[in-house]
Write an enzyme that holds these catalytic residues in place. Structure first.
Site, PDB file in Angstrom:
ATOM      1  N   GLY A  10      33.409  45.716  38.309  1.00 12.87           N
ATOM      2  CA  GLY A  10      34.376  45.122  37.383  1.00 12.87           C
ATOM      3  C   GLY A  10      34.454  43.610  37.536  1.00 12.87           C
ATOM      4  O   GLY A  10      33.803  43.024  38.411  1.00 12.87           O
ATOM      5  N   ASN A 123      49.777  39.935  41.915  1.00 17.17           N
ATOM      6  CA  ASN A 123      48.987  38.706  41.851  1.00 17.17           C
ATOM      7  C   ASN A 123      48.719  38.234  43.275  1.00 17.17           C
ATOM      8  O   ASN A 123      49.657  38.060  44.051  1.00 17.17           O
ATOM      9  CB  ASN A 123      49.767  37.645  41.063  1.00 17.17           C
ATOM     10  CG  ASN A 123      48.904  36.472  40.693  1.00 17.17           C
ATOM     11  OD1 ASN A 123      48.310  35.837  41.552  1.00 17.17           O
ATOM     12  ND2 ASN A 123      48.827  36.181  39.412  1.00 17.17           N
ATOM     13  N   HIS A 154      46.552  36.030  28.876  1.00 11.00           N
ATOM     14  CA  HIS A 154      45.352  36.522  29.559  1.00 11.00           C
ATOM     15  C   HIS A 154      44.210  36.695  28.566  1.00 11.00           C
ATOM     16  O   HIS A 154      44.426  36.751  27.357  1.00 11.00           O
ATOM     17  CB  HIS A 154      45.620  37.877  30.233  1.00 11.00           C
ATOM     18  CG  HIS A 154      46.344  37.758  31.536  1.00 11.00           C
ATOM     19  ND1 HIS A 154      47.717  37.667  31.615  1.00 11.00           N
ATOM     20  CD2 HIS A 154      45.889  37.699  32.826  1.00 11.00           C
ATOM     21  CE1 HIS A 154      48.077  37.568  32.892  1.00 11.00           C
ATOM     22  NE2 HIS A 154      46.997  37.575  33.641  1.00 11.00           N
ATOM     23  N   LYS A 158      42.143  42.273  28.628  1.00 10.86           N
ATOM     24  CA  LYS A 158      43.226  42.862  29.450  1.00 10.86           C
ATOM     25  C   LYS A 158      43.891  44.008  28.695  1.00 10.86           C
ATOM     26  O   LYS A 158      44.195  43.880  27.505  1.00 10.86           O
ATOM     27  CB  LYS A 158      44.250  41.786  29.829  1.00 10.86           C
ATOM     28  CG  LYS A 158      45.316  42.316  30.785  1.00 10.86           C
ATOM     29  CD  LYS A 158      46.076  41.197  31.470  1.00 10.86           C
ATOM     30  CE  LYS A 158      47.169  41.732  32.383  1.00 10.86           C
ATOM     31  NZ  LYS A 158      46.653  42.562  33.484  1.00 10.86           N
ATOM     32  N   THR A 165      52.038  40.436  36.802  1.00 16.74           N
ATOM     33  CA  THR A 165      52.621  39.199  37.345  1.00 16.74           C
ATOM     34  C   THR A 165      53.860  38.791  36.558  1.00 16.74           C
ATOM     35  O   THR A 165      54.871  38.374  37.134  1.00 16.74           O
ATOM     36  CB  THR A 165      51.575  38.067  37.305  1.00 16.74           C
ATOM     37  OG1 THR A 165      50.438  38.492  38.046  1.00 16.74           O
ATOM     38  CG2 THR A 165      52.119  36.778  37.882  1.00 16.74           C
TER      39      THR A 165
HETATM   40  P1  NAD Z   1      37.630  45.587  34.893  1.00 22.69           P
HETATM   41  O1  NAD Z   1      37.789  46.555  33.782  1.00 22.69           O
HETATM   42  O2  NAD Z   1      36.633  44.475  34.737  1.00 22.69           O
HETATM   43  O3  NAD Z   1      37.270  46.344  36.261  1.00 22.69           O
HETATM   44  C1  NAD Z   1      37.786  47.596  36.643  1.00 22.69           C
HETATM   45  C2  NAD Z   1      36.624  48.389  37.224  1.00 22.69           C
HETATM   46  O4  NAD Z   1      37.103  49.612  37.777  1.00 22.69           O
HETATM   47  C3  NAD Z   1      35.571  48.754  36.153  1.00 22.69           C
HETATM   48  O5  NAD Z   1      34.291  48.317  36.576  1.00 22.69           O
HETATM   49  C4  NAD Z   1      35.688  50.273  36.094  1.00 22.69           C
HETATM   50  O6  NAD Z   1      34.459  50.897  35.773  1.00 22.69           O
HETATM   51  C5  NAD Z   1      36.122  50.579  37.510  1.00 22.69           C
HETATM   52  N1  NAD Z   1      36.628  51.952  37.693  1.00 22.69           N
HETATM   53  C6  NAD Z   1      37.293  52.741  36.800  1.00 22.69           C
HETATM   54  N2  NAD Z   1      37.530  53.948  37.333  1.00 22.69           N
HETATM   55  C7  NAD Z   1      36.996  53.928  38.590  1.00 22.69           C
HETATM   56  C8  NAD Z   1      36.906  54.881  39.644  1.00 22.69           C
HETATM   57  N3  NAD Z   1      37.398  56.120  39.517  1.00 22.69           N
HETATM   58  N4  NAD Z   1      36.289  54.520  40.792  1.00 22.69           N
HETATM   59  C9  NAD Z   1      35.779  53.283  40.956  1.00 22.69           C
HETATM   60  N5  NAD Z   1      35.815  52.345  39.971  1.00 22.69           N
HETATM   61  C10 NAD Z   1      36.426  52.658  38.811  1.00 22.69           C
HETATM   62  O7  NAD Z   1      39.073  44.995  35.157  1.00 22.69           O
HETATM   63  P2  NAD Z   1      39.499  43.716  36.034  1.00 22.69           P
HETATM   64  O8  NAD Z   1      39.730  42.558  35.122  1.00 22.69           O
HETATM   65  O9  NAD Z   1      38.572  43.561  37.202  1.00 22.69           O
HETATM   66  O10 NAD Z   1      40.945  44.185  36.520  1.00 22.69           O
HETATM   67  C11 NAD Z   1      41.120  45.386  37.245  1.00 22.69           C
HETATM   68  C12 NAD Z   1      42.596  45.585  37.558  1.00 22.69           C
HETATM   69  O11 NAD Z   1      43.050  44.539  38.425  1.00 22.69           O
HETATM   70  C13 NAD Z   1      43.527  45.510  36.327  1.00 22.69           C
HETATM   71  O12 NAD Z   1      44.579  46.424  36.507  1.00 22.69           O
HETATM   72  C14 NAD Z   1      44.042  44.081  36.362  1.00 22.69           C
HETATM   73  O13 NAD Z   1      45.274  43.911  35.704  1.00 22.69           O
HETATM   74  C15 NAD Z   1      44.181  43.882  37.841  1.00 22.69           C
HETATM   75  N6  NAD Z   1      44.161  42.485  38.303  1.00 22.69           N
HETATM   76  C16 NAD Z   1      45.030  42.198  39.301  1.00 22.69           C
HETATM   77  C17 NAD Z   1      45.031  40.927  39.852  1.00 22.69           C
HETATM   78  C18 NAD Z   1      45.923  40.658  41.033  1.00 22.69           C
HETATM   79  O14 NAD Z   1      45.906  39.537  41.580  1.00 22.69           O
HETATM   80  N7  NAD Z   1      46.693  41.662  41.489  1.00 22.69           N
HETATM   81  C19 NAD Z   1      44.155  39.940  39.367  1.00 22.69           C
HETATM   82  C20 NAD Z   1      43.275  40.288  38.337  1.00 22.69           C
HETATM   83  C21 NAD Z   1      43.279  41.577  37.818  1.00 22.69           C
END
Ligand code: NAD
Length: 266
Positions: A10, A123, A154, A158, A165
């Site tokens: 991801g 975040n 974003h 998203k 956040t």
């Molecule tokens: P993304 O869609 O690019 O990546 C998510 C990945 O998870 C994908 O590659 C998907 O195939 C994979 N996935 C789905 N089911 C799975 C499973 N069962 N096993 C393993 N992998 C699996 O999304 P992203 O932009 O990387 O964001 C992912 C999450 O993180 C979102 O919920 C986003 O809001 C969150 N996020 C949080 C922060 C933070 O600082 N907390 C920052 C950025 C994004």
């Protein structure tokens, strides 16, 4: 420490691969993707544009929990709920970045924290965690005469809104005022809404382009406005914070920790 990455193909997963390979004291234990994903079987570092590492993307999350000191999870809520059971079963430290979780999914994380050190943050950037504290402080100092609105933007991919956040900032503002966010949250306005309800904390969501994450908490009074803003220029700030949190779990007792604990801001 041996660090595993759930969702390693991801947007965040690929950032994390780069971050772990570049961090002293961190070793990449492996990574998983959803079963059936085209990334399964490919080289984990090759996916991120690096030379082949010899580690291929797997789809067995339980094996990754068993073979890692700590596992980082930026996936989707349903997968994170499954991973909660694995963290409970193995006691492996777990860093949770996935947002958009339901109350039931959040309960599973709390249960896992009885068995493993869990760091969960909406975040992982240092700046946003400072902003959470400032928001609570300013909301308390300004009082109810200032209307609070949380605005976020974003990238177009998203899937959850408002962002985790933005909700955390809303929680911080509500805590500063001594109110329950659930009772005052205004998550969307459309049509003939009538005047603004006193005490509401409003949310506005923008989506577009490749914005990594912009957040503003706006306090609007009569004759003046105060705005607290954070802009993430790249996802690298979240990845470096998540890896910092992963290293922080070494020797840590089970419990549910926040990024403010990791940064000693709590
Ligand atoms: P993304 O869609 O690019 O990546 C998510 C990945 O998870 C994908 O590659 C998907 O195939 C994979 N996935 C789905 N089911 C799975 C499973 N069962 N096993 C393993 N992998 C699996 O999304 P992203 O932009 O990387 O964001 C992912 C999450 O993180 C979102 O919920 C986003 O809001 C969150 N996020 C949080 C922060 C933070 O600082 N907390 C920052 C950025 C994004």
């Amino acid at each position: 420490m041996k660090i595993g990455i759930l969702g390693c193909a991801g947007r965040m997963g690929q950032m994390l691969v780069q971050q772990i390979l570049a961090t002293d004291g961190a070793e990449l234990a492996g990574g998983t993707e959803a079963p059936g994903s085209a990334a399964v079987g490919q080289d984990i570092a090759g996916l991120a544009g690096f030379d082949a590492s010899g580690i291929v993307v797997g789809d067995d999350a339980r094996a990754l929990f068993e073979g890692s000191d700590v596992v980082i999870d930026f996936t989707v809520p349903a997968a994170t709920a499954d991973h909660a059971r694995m963290a409970s079963g193995t006691g492996t430290a777990w860093i949770v970045g996935t947002t958009g979780l339901s109350a039931a999914q959040q309960d599973l994380i709390a249960q896992a924290a009885a068995k493993a050190a869990v760091v969960q943050a909406a975040n992982f950037s240092v700046g946003v965690n400072l902003l959470l504290g400032l928001t609570e402080q300013v909301a308390g100092a300004l009082g109810d005469d200032y209307d609070i609105e949380v605005i976020e933007m974003h990238h177009r991919h998203k899937v959850d809104a408002p962002s985790g956040t933005a909700l955390a900032l809303g929680e911080a503002a509500a805590a500063g005022r001594g109110v329950d966010l659930g009772a005052v949250s205004q998550r969307g306005r459309d049509g003939h809404t009538g005047p603004r309800r006193a005490g509401d904390i409003g949310f506005a969501t923008l989506r577009g382009g490749d914005v990594a994450g912009d957040h503003t908490v706006l306090f609007a009074g009569d004759g003046e406005r105060v705005e607290l803003t954070h802009k993430a220029g790249s996802r690298a700030v979240f990845a470096s914070g998540a890896v910092r949190a992963a290293l922080w779990t070494e020797g840590r007792a089970p419990g549910l920790y926040s990024m403010r604990d990791v940064l000693a801001l709590a």
